[in-house]
Every structure is written in C-alpha cells, then in structure tokens.
Design a protein around this motif. Structure first.
Motif, PDB file in Angstrom:
ATOM      1  N   VAL A  40       0.829  -1.206   0.000  1.00 47.21           N
ATOM      2  CA  VAL A  40       0.000   0.000   0.000  1.00 47.21           C
ATOM      3  C   VAL A  40       0.866   1.260   0.000  1.00 47.21           C
ATOM      4  CG1 VAL A  40      -1.585   1.365   1.421  1.00 47.21           C
ATOM      5  CG2 VAL A  40      -2.003  -1.078   1.089  1.00 47.21           C
ATOM      6  N   SER A  41       1.931   1.241   0.789  1.00 49.83           N
ATOM      7  CA  SER A  41       2.757   2.433   0.974  1.00 49.83           C
ATOM      8  C   SER A  41       3.541   2.820  -0.276  1.00 49.83           C
ATOM      9  CB  SER A  41       3.743   2.211   2.132  1.00 49.83           C
ATOM     10  OG  SER A  41       3.053   1.951   3.335  1.00 49.83           O
ATOM     11  N   PHE A  42       3.902   1.835  -1.096  1.00 48.09           N
ATOM     12  CA  PHE A  42       4.845   2.135  -2.182  1.00 48.09           C
ATOM     13  C   PHE A  42       4.259   2.022  -3.577  1.00 48.09           C
ATOM     14  CE2 PHE A  42       7.778   1.063   1.298  1.00 48.09           C
ATOM     15  CZ  PHE A  42       8.560   2.206   1.266  1.00 48.09           C
ATOM     16  N   THR A  43       3.015   1.567  -3.714  1.00 51.58           N
ATOM     17  CA  THR A  43       2.434   1.476  -5.041  1.00 51.58           C
ATOM     18  C   THR A  43       1.590   2.701  -5.357  1.00 51.58           C
ATOM     19  OG1 THR A  43       1.166   0.088  -6.553  1.00 51.58           O
ATOM     20  CG2 THR A  43       0.333   0.286  -4.318  1.00 51.58           C
ATOM     21  N   ALA A  44       1.569   3.072  -6.626  1.00 48.12           N
ATOM     22  CA  ALA A  44       0.710   4.159  -7.089  1.00 48.12           C
ATOM     23  C   ALA A  44      -0.415   3.627  -7.967  1.00 48.12           C
ATOM     24  CB  ALA A  44       1.527   5.191  -7.868  1.00 48.12           C
ATOM     25  N   GLY A  89      -1.159  12.598  13.339  1.00 43.84           N
ATOM     26  CA  GLY A  89      -0.089  13.500  13.755  1.00 43.84           C
ATOM     27  C   GLY A  89       1.115  13.421  12.838  1.00 43.84           C
ATOM     28  N   LEU A  90       1.504  12.205  12.471  1.00 49.01           N
ATOM     29  CA  LEU A  90       2.657  12.045  11.584  1.00 49.01           C
ATOM     30  C   LEU A  90       2.388  12.618  10.197  1.00 49.01           C
ATOM     31  CD1 LEU A  90       3.777   8.405  12.519  1.00 49.01           C
ATOM     32  CD2 LEU A  90       4.921  10.558  13.117  1.00 49.01           C
ATOM     33  N   ALA A  91       1.119  12.574   9.760  1.00 52.19           N
ATOM     34  CA  ALA A  91       0.775  13.056   8.424  1.00 52.19           C
ATOM     35  C   ALA A  91       0.973  14.562   8.275  1.00 52.19           C
ATOM     36  CB  ALA A  91      -0.669  12.684   8.098  1.00 52.19           C
ATOM     37  N   HIS A  92       1.106  15.268   9.404  1.00 52.79           N
ATOM     38  CA  HIS A  92       1.424  16.698   9.328  1.00 52.79           C
ATOM     39  C   HIS A  92       2.872  16.923   8.943  1.00 52.79           C
ATOM     40  CE1 HIS A  92      -2.337  18.402  10.740  1.00 52.79           C
ATOM     41  NE2 HIS A  92      -2.376  17.518  11.727  1.00 52.79           N
ATOM     42  N   TRP A  93       3.711  15.911   9.147  1.00 48.68           N
ATOM     43  CA  TRP A  93       5.146  16.057   8.926  1.00 48.68           C
ATOM     44  C   TRP A  93       5.680  15.251   7.750  1.00 48.68           C
ATOM     45  CZ3 TRP A  93       7.060  19.810  11.959  1.00 48.68           C
ATOM     46  CH2 TRP A  93       6.365  20.107  13.131  1.00 48.68           C
ATOM     47  N   MET A  94       4.894  14.315   7.273  1.00 47.70           N
ATOM     48  CA  MET A  94       5.354  13.440   6.187  1.00 47.70           C
ATOM     49  C   MET A  94       4.160  12.962   5.391  1.00 47.70           C
ATOM     50  SD  MET A  94       6.220   9.987   8.438  1.00 47.70           S
ATOM     51  CE  MET A  94       7.248  10.932   9.588  1.00 47.70           C
ATOM     52  N   PRO A  95       4.376  12.436   4.188  1.00 47.84           N
ATOM     53  CA  PRO A  95       3.256  11.895   3.414  1.00 47.84           C
ATOM     54  C   PRO A  95       2.560  10.763   4.164  1.00 47.84           C
ATOM     55  CG  PRO A  95       5.199  12.138   2.035  1.00 47.84           C
ATOM     56  CD  PRO A  95       5.651  12.394   3.450  1.00 47.84           C
ATOM     57  N   LEU A  96       1.277  10.611   3.901  1.00 47.24           N
ATOM     58  CA  LEU A  96       0.483   9.610   4.608  1.00 47.24           C
ATOM     59  C   LEU A  96       1.025   8.202   4.398  1.00 47.24           C
ATOM     60  CD1 LEU A  96      -2.026   8.962   6.308  1.00 47.24           C
ATOM     61  CD2 LEU A  96      -3.362   8.911   4.179  1.00 47.24           C
ATOM     62  N   ASN A  97       1.417   7.892   3.170  1.00 46.55           N
ATOM     63  CA  ASN A  97       1.910   6.538   2.921  1.00 46.55           C
ATOM     64  C   ASN A  97       3.238   6.277   3.621  1.00 46.55           C
ATOM     65  OD1 ASN A  97       2.823   8.479   1.043  1.00 46.55           O
ATOM     66  ND2 ASN A  97       3.613   6.883  -0.291  1.00 46.55           N
ATOM     67  N   THR A  98       4.028   7.324   3.873  1.00 47.83           N
ATOM     68  CA  THR A  98       5.261   7.153   4.649  1.00 47.83           C
ATOM     69  C   THR A  98       4.938   6.902   6.120  1.00 47.83           C
ATOM     70  OG1 THR A  98       6.432   8.646   3.146  1.00 47.83           O
ATOM     71  CG2 THR A  98       7.467   8.204   5.270  1.00 47.83           C
ATOM     72  N   PHE A 120       2.570   5.258   7.203  1.00 45.35           N
ATOM     73  CA  PHE A 120       2.143   3.862   7.338  1.00 45.35           C
ATOM     74  C   PHE A 120       3.295   2.931   7.707  1.00 45.35           C
ATOM     75  CE2 PHE A 120      -1.709   4.347   4.281  1.00 45.35           C
ATOM     76  CZ  PHE A 120      -2.450   4.891   5.307  1.00 45.35           C
ATOM     77  N   LEU A 121       4.532   3.396   7.589  1.00 48.21           N
ATOM     78  CA  LEU A 121       5.665   2.544   7.949  1.00 48.21           C
ATOM     79  C   LEU A 121       5.704   2.243   9.447  1.00 48.21           C
ATOM     80  CD1 LEU A 121       8.475   4.015   5.670  1.00 48.21           C
ATOM     81  CD2 LEU A 121       7.083   1.971   5.302  1.00 48.21           C
ATOM     82  N   VAL A 122       5.062   3.092  10.259  1.00 46.03           N
ATOM     83  CA  VAL A 122       5.014   2.829  11.707  1.00 46.03           C
ATOM     84  C   VAL A 122       4.247   1.544  12.006  1.00 46.03           C
ATOM     85  CG1 VAL A 122       4.202   3.683  13.928  1.00 46.03           C
ATOM     86  CG2 VAL A 122       5.343   5.232  12.344  1.00 46.03           C
ATOM     87  N   PRO A 123       3.003   1.385  11.517  1.00 47.72           N
ATOM     88  CA  PRO A 123       2.333   0.094  11.757  1.00 47.72           C
ATOM     89  C   PRO A 123       3.028  -1.074  11.062  1.00 47.72           C
ATOM     90  CG  PRO A 123       0.979   1.528  10.368  1.00 47.72           C
ATOM     91  CD  PRO A 123       2.074   2.370  10.915  1.00 47.72           C
ATOM     92  N   ALA A 182      -5.264   4.698  19.555  1.00 48.02           N
ATOM     93  CA  ALA A 182      -4.057   5.498  19.316  1.00 48.02           C
ATOM     94  C   ALA A 182      -3.632   5.490  17.863  1.00 48.02           C
ATOM     95  CB  ALA A 182      -2.915   4.967  20.193  1.00 48.02           C
ATOM     96  N   GLY A 183      -3.914   4.392  17.142  1.00 46.48           N
ATOM     97  CA  GLY A 183      -3.432   4.272  15.769  1.00 46.48           C
ATOM     98  C   GLY A 183      -3.847   5.416  14.856  1.00 46.48           C
ATOM     99  N   PRO A 184      -5.146   5.693  14.727  1.00 47.43           N
ATOM    100  CA  PRO A 184      -5.562   6.788  13.848  1.00 47.43           C
ATOM    101  C   PRO A 184      -4.977   8.135  14.260  1.00 47.43           C
ATOM    102  CG  PRO A 184      -7.425   5.392  14.403  1.00 47.43           C
ATOM    103  CD  PRO A 184      -6.295   4.956  15.275  1.00 47.43           C
ATOM    104  N   ALA A 185      -4.922   8.404  15.573  1.00 39.82           N
ATOM    105  CA  ALA A 185      -4.366   9.683  16.038  1.00 39.82           C
ATOM    106  C   ALA A 185      -2.878   9.777  15.734  1.00 39.82           C
ATOM    107  CB  ALA A 185      -4.613   9.828  17.539  1.00 39.82           C
ATOM    108  N   LEU A 186      -2.150   8.694  15.926  1.00 44.78           N
ATOM    109  CA  LEU A 186      -0.713   8.696  15.648  1.00 44.78           C
ATOM    110  C   LEU A 186      -0.442   8.975  14.176  1.00 44.78           C
ATOM    111  CD1 LEU A 186       2.232   8.118  16.445  1.00 44.78           C
ATOM    112  CD2 LEU A 186       1.773   5.694  16.021  1.00 44.78           C
ATOM    113  N   ILE A 187      -1.156   8.284  13.303  1.00 44.75           N
ATOM    114  CA  ILE A 187      -0.955   8.499  11.867  1.00 44.75           C
ATOM    115  C   ILE A 187      -1.357   9.916  11.477  1.00 44.75           C
ATOM    116  CG2 ILE A 187      -1.656   7.757   9.561  1.00 44.75           C
ATOM    117  CD1 ILE A 187       0.228   5.856  11.038  1.00 44.75           C
TER     118      ILE A 187
END
Length: 392
Positions: free
Chosen positions: A288-292, A351-360, A362-365, A344-349
């Motif tokens: 999911v993270s790396f395909t377009a 927060g991270l989406a403010h600093w990086m692309p959403l698909n990036t 996703f590397l946390v989970p 916590a999962g949705p909130a964590l992602i």
C-alpha cells in the motif's frame, strides 16, 4: 460436560459478539446525525469520542476481576443489558454535556461487554478440541456490517436517530436476557477444576508481552479503519466512491480471514497465526505504501486485513488461559491495551501526516507488525493450556 451445553454456549457467544458489533456499528453510522442534533463542532466530537474510549477502558478493568468473582454467566448478560440501556442516551442528547454523559455510559458498558464476552469465549473454547475463538470475532464484524446496512436504510427513510438507537438498545437488552440461560461459567470447566489444586501465580511479564502484541496489532487495525479510504483519496487521487473500496477490501478480507483462522490454527498452531499473519500484514501495508496503482493498492489493503484477521483472537485466548482463576482480570489487561492501540493508531498516523506523506507514516504500523511477527512465539501454550484443550 455434555456436548450439548458447549454447543448452546457457543451459539450464545456468537449472539453476544454479533449484538455488540451491531450496537456499536449503529452508533457509528449515526454519529453525523448526533453531531448535528447536539450542535457540537468536529473538535468537540473528537474529544467526546476520546471520553468514550477512556470510559470503555475503565469498564474493561472493572469487569475483569468481577468476572473472576461472579462468573461469566452473571456478568455477560448484565453487560449486554447495560449496553442496551446505554444505547438510548446518544440519540436523546441535545447538548455537549448530555452527549458526554451518554458516551461515558456507552463506553463503560461496551468495555464491560467486550471483556465479559471474550472471557466467556475462552471458557467455551476450552470445552472444544479445536480453536474456535476467531469465529466469535468474525461475528462481531458481521454485526457491524449488518448495522451499516440497517443504518443506511433507517437514515434513508428518515427514521429519527433516537428511535433507531433506542430500538437497538431494546434488542440488546432483550436478547441478552433470553440468551443468558445458555451461558456457562469458567468454574464449570474441567481446566478450572484442576487449577484449584495447583499453585496460584500471575505471569505478569507474559501478560504485558501479550498486551504489547495486542496493542501493536490493534493499532494497525485502527489505522486501516480511519485512513484506508483517505489514503486512496489523498495519496492516489481517487474519487470518494472508489476510495470506499480501500476499507471495503480490508474489512472483507479480515472477516473472511477470521472465519478461516480457526481451521488454520488447528493445523498450524496459534504461534504460526500470529507470526505469519503479522508478517503478511506488514507485506500488505508495504505494498500500500509504495504502489501508485489502485488495483495493487487494493490487493495490499486486502492482504493487510487477511494478515491481521487471526492474531488478536489468539492473543485473547492465550491471556484467558494463563491462569483460569484470574482469567477475567488477565484478559482485561490484554484487551485494554489492545483497545488503547485501536484508539491510538488513527491519532498517531494523523499526527505524523502533518510532517510526512500519509503513505510514509504507514511505515510505523509496518514496523509494529514486524515486531509482532518476531515476538509471536510468546503465545505458545504453556503445559496446562495444552492439557486443557486435549481434554475437550
């Protein structure tokens, strides 16, 4: 124990899981209407949903020791009736504080029912010669799907939210009382009888390890629940209608996987389900993270759901069998930590989406799924648990 009693208890447990999924699903479907009726903002709603989650966690910790003291046969229907009564509140709320109180009761009741029905599921599973836990969780998903369909019809027909939620509440309460006679207590299990003469020990370190795995896997599940459709829309640039297929692929694969998990677990064991399932989930989310390419991303979300399908039920079974005399309390810790991860999962992602692309983000989970695969061996049954299952 006769074969008729466990079968009736199994159907009763299916019923409670389905009811819980239906009740919570119907509440979720009506959240936008409740928000408009109370005149609250999105930010206020977000805070109140956190209150609901916190109340659910408290309910889990309260009911765990009570299950061990009073038994599943008393606590499970009581929790079902309380959830039914709690369903009235959100539809009748007309202000933020009324909704807040209603969600405290709803969350507390849902937390109680979650632990009570999972604890009863472990007791029923002990009476069987094969794993059956994942099928109960599959029925929760079926209940949620039914709620989505019923909610869509009710909203389309203009049925008031208070009526829809109140009817669901009556259904929960009545069915809980009717089904109560088919339930069994952990004390009726041969495993519990043998445990009474043995030394009492609480494997604290193992409980925390199981809770950590539940946190990791349910955090990953929460990411899919809230971000799958947004990933398709914002990252892949699809329409809203196409974006809905992302979560659909995940949910359908997870439900199908849960129906298949018990048979696979009987052949390969619970460790393989957690280890290889988490690894498959990591592969799916990496895809999911790396395909377009949208079709390949759909495959990724489906693999993610299939991989996550069986792990959590195995963790709950392991927690419930650590000490049959403290099954409810131990399970409350593991279920509670898993629930924290789900919130916590949705909130964590986000927060991270403010600093990086959403698909990036996703590397946390993905990393958490890899860790779950590495440490999956901690759920290997101890000697008493092996003996318990062979006795069924």
């Amino acid at each position: 124990m006769s074969t008729a009693l466990p079968r009736a208890a199994r159907v009763a447990t299916w019923t409670f899981f389905t009811l819980n999924g239906f009740a919570i699903g119907l509440w979720v479907v009506h959240i936008p209407d409740v928000e408009r009726a109370t005149g609250i903002s999105h930010s206020t709603l977000g805070l109140l949903l956190l209150v609901l989650g916190g109340a659910a966690f408290v309910g889990m910790q309260v009911v765990g020791p009570l299950v061990d003291r009073l038994g599943q046969r008393r606590l499970l229907p009581a929790a079902g009736v309380l959830l039914g009564l709690a369903m009235f509140g959100p539809g009748l709320a007309d202000s933020w504080w009324a909704l807040g109180l209603a969600l405290v009761v709803l969350g507390f009741a849902n937390g109680m029912l979650d632990v009570a029905m999972n604890s009863h599921a472990v007791v029923v599973e002990r009476a069987y010669p094969r794993p059956i836990m994942a099928s109960f969780h599959a029925m929760w998903s079926i209940g949620g799907a039914a709620a989505a369909a019923v909610g869509a019809v009710a909203l389309g027909a203009g049925v008031p939210t208070a009526v829809s939620l109140s009817c669901a509440g009556v259904l929960c309460a009545v069915v809980s009382l009717i089904t109560a006679r088919f339930l069994i207590d952990g004390a009726q299990s041969p495993a519990a009888a043998r445990a009474e003469s043995g030394p009492r020990s609480t494997p604290t370190r193992l409980v925390w390890l199981l809770g950590g795995l539940a946190f990791a896997l349910m955090l990953a599940e929460g990411v899919a629940n809230d971000w799958a459709a947004l990933h398709f829309k914002d990252v892949l640039g699809t329409s809203d209608s196409t974006a809905a297929f992302a979560y659909g692929a995940f949910a359908v694969a997870m439900t199908a996987g849960r129906f298949a998990t018990d048979r696979v677990a009987a052949l390969l064991g619970p460790v393989a389900i957690v280890r290889y399932g988490a690894a498959l989930a990591a592969v799916g989310l990496l895809l999911v993270s790396f395909t377009a390419w949208v079709p390949l991303a759909l495959v990724g979300w489906a693999l993610f759901g299939l991989g996550l399908a069986g792990g959590v039920p195995q963790l709950f079974t392991a927690a419930g069998n650590l000490d049959t005399r403290a099954s409810g309390a131990l399970m409350a810790r593991v279920v509670g930590l898993g629930y924290v991860g789900l919130l916590a999962g949705p909130a964590l992602i986000g927060g991270l989406a403010h600093w990086m692309p959403l698909n990036t983000a996703f590397l946390v989970p993905v990393v958490l799924c890899v860790l779950a695969a590495v440490f999956g061996s901690v759920i290997a049954p101890r000697e008493p648990a092996v003996a318990d299952r062979s006795a069924g």
